[in-house]
Design a protein around this motif. Structure first.
Motif, PDB file in Angstrom:
ATOM      1  N   LEU A 141     -12.210  -1.386 -12.744  1.00  0.00           N
ATOM      2  CA  LEU A 141     -13.406  -1.342 -11.771  1.00  0.00           C
ATOM      3  C   LEU A 141     -13.371  -2.475 -11.064  1.00  0.00           C
ATOM      4  O   LEU A 141     -13.583  -2.367  -9.675  1.00  0.00           O
ATOM      5  N   ALA A 142     -12.876  -3.761 -11.363  1.00  0.00           N
ATOM      6  CA  ALA A 142     -13.115  -4.927 -10.633  1.00  0.00           C
ATOM      7  C   ALA A 142     -11.901  -4.710  -9.636  1.00  0.00           C
ATOM      8  O   ALA A 142     -11.962  -5.262  -8.288  1.00  0.00           O
ATOM      9  N   PRO A 182      -5.695   7.337 -14.732  1.00  0.00           N
ATOM     10  CA  PRO A 182      -4.567   7.474 -13.703  1.00  0.00           C
ATOM     11  C   PRO A 182      -4.816   7.613 -12.309  1.00  0.00           C
ATOM     12  O   PRO A 182      -4.422   7.134 -11.245  1.00  0.00           O
ATOM     13  N   TYR A 183      -6.069   8.599 -12.004  1.00  0.00           N
ATOM     14  CA  TYR A 183      -6.454   8.802 -10.640  1.00  0.00           C
ATOM     15  C   TYR A 183      -7.195   7.640 -10.009  1.00  0.00           C
ATOM     16  O   TYR A 183      -6.891   7.237  -9.047  1.00  0.00           O
ATOM     17  N   ALA A 184      -8.059   7.028 -10.836  1.00  0.00           N
ATOM     18  CA  ALA A 184      -8.701   5.657 -10.449  1.00  0.00           C
ATOM     19  C   ALA A 184      -7.545   4.563 -10.173  1.00  0.00           C
ATOM     20  O   ALA A 184      -7.831   3.995  -9.008  1.00  0.00           O
ATOM     21  N   ILE A 185      -6.506   4.518 -10.976  1.00  0.00           N
ATOM     22  CA  ILE A 185      -5.599   3.464 -10.888  1.00  0.00           C
ATOM     23  C   ILE A 185      -4.848   3.635  -9.565  1.00  0.00           C
ATOM     24  O   ILE A 185      -4.488   2.991  -8.550  1.00  0.00           O
ATOM     25  N   CYS A 243      -6.831   2.730  -6.387  1.00  0.00           N
ATOM     26  CA  CYS A 243      -6.855   1.412  -6.166  1.00  0.00           C
ATOM     27  C   CYS A 243      -5.629   0.867  -5.925  1.00  0.00           C
ATOM     28  O   CYS A 243      -5.702  -0.071  -4.797  1.00  0.00           O
ATOM     29  N   ALA A 244      -4.455   1.389  -6.251  1.00  0.00           N
ATOM     30  CA  ALA A 244      -3.219   0.916  -5.683  1.00  0.00           C
ATOM     31  C   ALA A 244      -3.078   1.378  -4.128  1.00  0.00           C
ATOM     32  O   ALA A 244      -2.578   0.398  -3.481  1.00  0.00           O
ATOM     33  N   VAL A 245      -3.396   2.562  -3.895  1.00  0.00           N
ATOM     34  CA  VAL A 245      -3.289   2.953  -2.468  1.00  0.00           C
ATOM     35  C   VAL A 245      -4.093   1.820  -1.670  1.00  0.00           C
ATOM     36  O   VAL A 245      -3.700   1.362  -0.518  1.00  0.00           O
ATOM     37  N   PHE A 246      -5.549   1.691  -1.854  1.00  0.00           N
ATOM     38  CA  PHE A 246      -6.283   0.722  -1.138  1.00  0.00           C
ATOM     39  C   PHE A 246      -5.772  -0.354  -1.211  1.00  0.00           C
ATOM     40  O   PHE A 246      -5.827  -1.035   0.020  1.00  0.00           O
ATOM     41  N   THR A 247      -5.081  -1.166  -2.218  1.00  0.00           N
ATOM     42  CA  THR A 247      -4.408  -2.331  -2.147  1.00  0.00           C
ATOM     43  C   THR A 247      -3.416  -2.214  -1.060  1.00  0.00           C
ATOM     44  O   THR A 247      -3.425  -3.477  -0.294  1.00  0.00           O
ATOM     45  N   LEU A 248      -2.455  -1.362  -1.192  1.00  0.00           N
ATOM     46  CA  LEU A 248      -1.271  -1.518  -0.198  1.00  0.00           C
ATOM     47  C   LEU A 248      -2.018  -1.425   1.217  1.00  0.00           C
ATOM     48  O   LEU A 248      -1.380  -2.108   2.217  1.00  0.00           O
TER      49      LEU A 248
END
Length: 246
Positions: free
Chosen positions: A138-139, A219-222, A225-230
């Protein structure tokens, strides 16, 4: 990074009253207020869950992801003077703010949990590691969305103006005040598009999972998060090239 954290704390809270302790006292007061209100009104949420545990996991989670974009959007221009130093990058300034927000929400959550446990108002989590894992994801979501919105806000002023009403609309949909299981099936499908709902359900499952049926897909949340980070890192790289130190 440590110097930026200290500077941010002094700039935001100063040395008066309780100073940097407001970092976690402020979110604690908010969560305590909501908990007290729900307890006095004897609110129910479709299942026989302890109201203390429900409010603590719900509203602490909201404070973790919602405050980060609010603090980071528009943070680049006021700190242009720091960019004069070669060692200080745009990401450093943003990370300092985001780490401070994450620390405040986390300390508030831990302190309130310890207090409620010590007075017998809260039972220990059924799976502490699951609670920690959900909290970290969540963070991550809060940080990645904050970085992305900050990069977009440097390209358009509409982002800052739209985020404030959007955050209020997302608040009741984030799972803080309801359990996914009590919603109609069609409503469940809609709210589960929101990554923070999966994290909140996962945290609550770690706290009192034996008392309700949790709905989450971590896994969906992760992946979100990974897409948002990139996307955020790519956009911030573009923004950094256009930053002119003062």
């Amino acid at each position: 990074m440590w110097a930026l954290l200290l500077r941010e704390m002094l700039t935001r809270y100063g040395r008066h009253n309780i100073g940097f302790l407001w970092l976690f006292v402020e979110p604690m007061l908010f969560t305590l207020g909501v908990t007290a209100l729900w307890t006095l009104t004897k609110s129910v949420h479709g299942v026989g869950l302890p109201i203390i545990a429900f409010a603590l996991t719900g509203y602490s989670s909201v404070l973790l992801w919602r405050n980060m974009p609010a603090r980071s959007i528009g943070a680049i221009k006021p700190n242009l003077s720091l960019m004069y130093h070669r060692q200080v990058k745009v990401l450093d300034v943003l990370f300092a703010r985001l780490l401070l927000e994450a620390a405040g929400a986390t300390i508030s959550f831990v302190v309130l949990s310890v207090i409620f446990l010590s007075v017998g108002w809260l039972t220990p989590p059924e799976d502490v590691l699951q609670v920690i894992g959900g909290w970290l994801v969540l963070a991550w979501f809060g940080m990645s969305s904050a970085l992305l919105l900050t990069a977009w806000s440097e390209q358009s002023e509409l982002v800052e103006k739209l985020w404030h009403p959007a955050s209020y609309l997302l608040f009741p949909l984030s799972g803080a005040a309801f359990l996914v299981d009590i919603l109609p099936v069609e409503a469940q499908k809609i709210v589960l598009y929101l990554p923070m709902v999966h994290c909140t359900e996962f945290i609550r499952d770690g706290f009192f999972g034996s008392k309700f049926h949790a709905h989450y897909n971590m896994p969906y949340a992760i992946i979100v998060c990974a897409v948002f980070t990139l996307l955020a890192l790519a956009q911030l790289r573009k923004v950094s090239r256009e930053v002119i130190p003062e």
